[in-house]
Design a protein around this motif. Structure first.
Motif, PDB file in Angstrom:
ATOM      1  N   LEU A  30       3.347 -18.190  -1.025  1.00  0.00           N
ATOM      2  CA  LEU A  30       2.076 -18.169  -0.301  1.00  0.00           C
ATOM      3  C   LEU A  30       1.859 -19.477   0.447  1.00  0.00           C
ATOM      4  O   LEU A  30       2.095 -20.561  -0.088  1.00  0.00           O
ATOM      5  CB  LEU A  30       0.917 -17.932  -1.274  1.00  0.00           C
ATOM      6  CG  LEU A  30       0.962 -16.643  -2.098  1.00  0.00           C
ATOM      7  CD1 LEU A  30      -0.291 -16.539  -2.958  1.00  0.00           C
ATOM      8  CD2 LEU A  30       1.105 -15.420  -1.196  1.00  0.00           C
ATOM      9  N   ARG A  31       1.386 -19.386   1.677  1.00  0.00           N
ATOM     10  CA  ARG A  31       1.082 -20.563   2.483  1.00  0.00           C
ATOM     11  C   ARG A  31      -0.267 -20.366   3.164  1.00  0.00           C
ATOM     12  O   ARG A  31      -0.557 -19.296   3.700  1.00  0.00           O
ATOM     13  CB  ARG A  31       2.145 -20.822   3.554  1.00  0.00           C
ATOM     14  CG  ARG A  31       3.471 -21.288   3.025  1.00  0.00           C
ATOM     15  CD  ARG A  31       3.400 -22.634   2.323  1.00  0.00           C
ATOM     16  NE  ARG A  31       4.723 -23.135   2.013  1.00  0.00           N
ATOM     17  CZ  ARG A  31       5.447 -22.781   0.964  1.00  0.00           C
ATOM     18  NH1 ARG A  31       4.961 -21.873   0.135  1.00  0.00           N
ATOM     19  NH2 ARG A  31       6.638 -23.290   0.741  1.00  0.00           N
ATOM     20  N   SER A  32      -1.065 -21.414   3.193  1.00  0.00           N
ATOM     21  CA  SER A  32      -2.364 -21.357   3.842  1.00  0.00           C
ATOM     22  C   SER A  32      -2.204 -21.149   5.338  1.00  0.00           C
ATOM     23  O   SER A  32      -1.270 -21.666   5.962  1.00  0.00           O
ATOM     24  CB  SER A  32      -3.139 -22.650   3.574  1.00  0.00           C
ATOM     25  OG  SER A  32      -4.305 -22.702   4.360  1.00  0.00           O
ATOM     26  N   ARG A  33      -3.135 -20.417   5.926  1.00  0.00           N
ATOM     27  CA  ARG A  33      -3.121 -20.228   7.377  1.00  0.00           C
ATOM     28  C   ARG A  33      -3.872 -21.334   8.102  1.00  0.00           C
ATOM     29  O   ARG A  33      -3.926 -21.354   9.331  1.00  0.00           O
ATOM     30  CB  ARG A  33      -3.766 -18.872   7.718  1.00  0.00           C
ATOM     31  CG  ARG A  33      -2.934 -17.695   7.244  1.00  0.00           C
ATOM     32  CD  ARG A  33      -3.655 -16.389   7.355  1.00  0.00           C
ATOM     33  NE  ARG A  33      -2.821 -15.295   6.841  1.00  0.00           N
ATOM     34  CZ  ARG A  33      -3.280 -14.135   6.460  1.00  0.00           C
ATOM     35  NH1 ARG A  33      -4.581 -13.882   6.532  1.00  0.00           N
ATOM     36  NH2 ARG A  33      -2.466 -13.204   5.994  1.00  0.00           N
ATOM     37  N   GLU A 311      -3.961 -11.895  -0.145  1.00  0.00           N
ATOM     38  CA  GLU A 311      -3.881 -11.397   1.233  1.00  0.00           C
ATOM     39  C   GLU A 311      -4.460 -12.388   2.235  1.00  0.00           C
ATOM     40  O   GLU A 311      -4.250 -12.251   3.447  1.00  0.00           O
ATOM     41  CB  GLU A 311      -4.620 -10.061   1.348  1.00  0.00           C
ATOM     42  CG  GLU A 311      -3.873  -8.869   0.765  1.00  0.00           C
ATOM     43  CD  GLU A 311      -3.683  -8.950  -0.728  1.00  0.00           C
ATOM     44  OE1 GLU A 311      -4.609  -9.469  -1.416  1.00  0.00           O
ATOM     45  OE2 GLU A 311      -2.620  -8.527  -1.226  1.00  0.00           O
ATOM     46  N   PHE A 313      -3.468 -15.323   2.554  1.00  0.00           N
ATOM     47  CA  PHE A 313      -2.392 -16.262   2.833  1.00  0.00           C
ATOM     48  C   PHE A 313      -1.256 -15.570   3.574  1.00  0.00           C
ATOM     49  O   PHE A 313      -1.096 -14.351   3.498  1.00  0.00           O
ATOM     50  CB  PHE A 313      -1.832 -16.851   1.530  1.00  0.00           C
ATOM     51  CG  PHE A 313      -2.811 -17.688   0.755  1.00  0.00           C
ATOM     52  CD1 PHE A 313      -2.777 -19.066   0.830  1.00  0.00           C
ATOM     53  CD2 PHE A 313      -3.766 -17.091  -0.057  1.00  0.00           C
ATOM     54  CE1 PHE A 313      -3.676 -19.831   0.111  1.00  0.00           C
ATOM     55  CE2 PHE A 313      -4.669 -17.860  -0.770  1.00  0.00           C
ATOM     56  CZ  PHE A 313      -4.620 -19.236  -0.682  1.00  0.00           C
ATOM     57  N   ASP A 314      -0.463 -16.389   4.284  1.00  0.00           N
ATOM     58  CA  ASP A 314       0.818 -15.905   4.771  1.00  0.00           C
ATOM     59  C   ASP A 314       1.791 -15.921   3.598  1.00  0.00           C
ATOM     60  O   ASP A 314       1.679 -16.752   2.694  1.00  0.00           O
ATOM     61  CB  ASP A 314       1.353 -16.799   5.896  1.00  0.00           C
ATOM     62  CG  ASP A 314       0.533 -16.676   7.171  1.00  0.00           C
ATOM     63  OD1 ASP A 314       0.024 -15.576   7.430  1.00  0.00           O
ATOM     64  OD2 ASP A 314       0.395 -17.689   7.882  1.00  0.00           O
ATOM     65  N   ARG A 315       2.771 -15.026   3.637  1.00  0.00           N
ATOM     66  CA  ARG A 315       3.787 -14.995   2.582  1.00  0.00           C
ATOM     67  C   ARG A 315       5.151 -15.247   3.228  1.00  0.00           C
ATOM     68  O   ARG A 315       5.642 -14.427   4.015  1.00  0.00           O
ATOM     69  CB  ARG A 315       3.769 -13.653   1.847  1.00  0.00           C
ATOM     70  CG  ARG A 315       4.590 -13.662   0.557  1.00  0.00           C
ATOM     71  CD  ARG A 315       4.544 -12.293  -0.116  1.00  0.00           C
ATOM     72  NE  ARG A 315       3.226 -11.953  -0.586  1.00  0.00           N
ATOM     73  CZ  ARG A 315       2.752 -12.257  -1.797  1.00  0.00           C
ATOM     74  NH1 ARG A 315       3.516 -12.932  -2.637  1.00  0.00           N
ATOM     75  NH2 ARG A 315       1.535 -11.884  -2.150  1.00  0.00           N
ATOM     76  N   LEU A 316       5.758 -16.376   2.905  1.00  0.00           N
ATOM     77  CA  LEU A 316       7.030 -16.758   3.503  1.00  0.00           C
ATOM     78  C   LEU A 316       8.190 -16.115   2.764  1.00  0.00           C
ATOM     79  O   LEU A 316       8.210 -16.077   1.528  1.00  0.00           O
ATOM     80  CB  LEU A 316       7.206 -18.276   3.477  1.00  0.00           C
ATOM     81  CG  LEU A 316       6.141 -19.134   4.172  1.00  0.00           C
ATOM     82  CD1 LEU A 316       6.563 -20.599   4.149  1.00  0.00           C
ATOM     83  CD2 LEU A 316       5.923 -18.673   5.603  1.00  0.00           C
ATOM     84  N   ASP A 317       9.166 -15.625   3.505  1.00  0.00           N
ATOM     85  CA  ASP A 317      10.394 -15.136   2.887  1.00  0.00           C
ATOM     86  C   ASP A 317      11.195 -16.297   2.309  1.00  0.00           C
ATOM     87  O   ASP A 317      11.861 -16.162   1.286  1.00  0.00           O
ATOM     88  CB  ASP A 317      11.252 -14.379   3.910  1.00  0.00           C
ATOM     89  CG  ASP A 317      10.609 -13.069   4.342  1.00  0.00           C
ATOM     90  OD1 ASP A 317       9.864 -12.484   3.515  1.00  0.00           O
ATOM     91  OD2 ASP A 317      10.828 -12.661   5.483  1.00  0.00           O
TER      92      ASP A 317
END
Length: 334
Positions: A30-33, A311, A313-317
């Motif tokens: 998870l990464r903050s937008r 949801e 957050f962005d979710r990085l591969d």
């Protein structure tokens, strides 16, 4: 080491701050937008110094920000560009000797120091800012007491403020130790010194009222008006300040480690690795609520409080975007 999951210095540091933050950031991805200007300025500065190009630093930053939507955003971007150009240009002027090897990526076995056994799941990965080879000329502080030629690392940092405690903590800084361990393993010989270079961000800001000549009044006296400092004026002012006061903005120290210090850190890394395995297996994490407001505010505070969901957050591969190998091969460093 195909399909090994990366453990990096950054992820180990996050684990030491808060295990739940580690889980959310590196296991869940998870990464903050929310945009963080300090991180982008620092990245652009590193790139500019690496490439020895003020223009490339500016280009990188502008691409990361995209097209401004408002006049306020445009002014903010131009202000940051001025700071980046001043920092990169000032650093290249201040320090004349740079390592021949730059942005050196490594991928090494993560070992149990007591037995020598390798982790079957993780590899120790990262990027070293620079390496001075044995026969390359080095900064003067390294040359003092020079014995046989040896490798020396370089670490680049930016900082908003400086104090004596900033340098005192380097005696225990895990990043310095981790990269010396990695370099020693990668190069096959002891590496014990780091040229630690810090660029301070400016405290000055664009002036809201600049006195300007506005002709002559009816009595023959000069008239003046006030208007905000233009981006071009601020850019020149901050650029000149970096060149006029390099000792205020740029700091260089030599940080060393003994073999005993490196050995202790190897055991610490293995112990942290055991905890990573438990977190990845879904075991309970330990929350460190004292870190919730460190450096402003933890990105995951509201998630831990239960007022937002993942949801938001962005979710990085790839949870380690700093690694080129991850860009090419998602979750493995190979």
């Amino acid at each position: 080491m195909p399909n090994k999951i990366p453990v990096t210095q950054s992820s180990l540091k996050t684990l030491s701050v808060c295990e739940e933050q580690y889980r959310l950031k590196y296991v869940e991805g998870l990464r903050s937008r929310e945009y963080k200007p300090a991180l982008t300025i620092g990245t652009a500065y590193h790139l500019g110094v690496e490439l020895h190009s003020v223009d490339e630093a500016e280009k990188s930053y502008r691409e990361s920000r995209g097209t401004p939507w408002t006049e306020a955003e445009r002014v903010e971007i131009e202000t940051d560009v001025s700071i980046i150009r001043a920092m990169v240009g000032g650093a290249l002027s201040r320090w004349k000797i740079w390592p021949l090897l730059r942005e050196v990526e490594f991928e090494l076995p993560l070992r149990n120091p007591a037995t020598g056994a390798k982790s079957t799941r993780h590899a120790f990965c990262g990027v070293i800012d620079g390496i001075f080879p044995p026969l390359q000329e080095k900064p003067e502080a390294v040359q003092e007491g020079l014995g046989s030629p040896r490798y020396v690392l370089q670490e680049l940092k930016t900082a908003g403020r400086m104090s004596p405690s900033y340098f005192q903590r380097l005696d225990l800084d895990s990043q310095v130790t981790d990269y010396l361990i990695a370099a020693s393993d990668m190069l096959g010989e002891p590496v014990r010194e780091v040229v630690y270079r810090v660029a301070k961000k400016p405290g000055i800001k664009p002036q809201k009222k600049v006195k300007r000549a506005d002709g002559i009044d009816e009595r023959g006296k000069a008239r003046f008006k006030y208007s905000p400092e233009t981006p071009e004026e601020f850019s020149e002012r901050v650029r000149q300040d970096y060149l006029d006061r390099p000792e205020f903005y740029f700091f260089e120290v030599i940080v060393k480690r003994t073999e005993e210090q490196l050995d202790r850190r190897r055991f610490e890394m293995w112990e942290a690795h055991q905890r990573v395995l438990r977190v990845e297996a879904g075991q309970m994490t330990i929350r460190n609520v004292r870190s919730c407001l460190d450096f402003g505010r933890c990105d995951y505070l509201d998630l831990c409080r239960g007022v937002i969901t993942p949801e938001a957050f962005d979710r990085l591969d790839s949870p380690h975007p700093e690694l080129a190998s991850e860009k090419e091969n998602e979750n493995a460093c190979s």
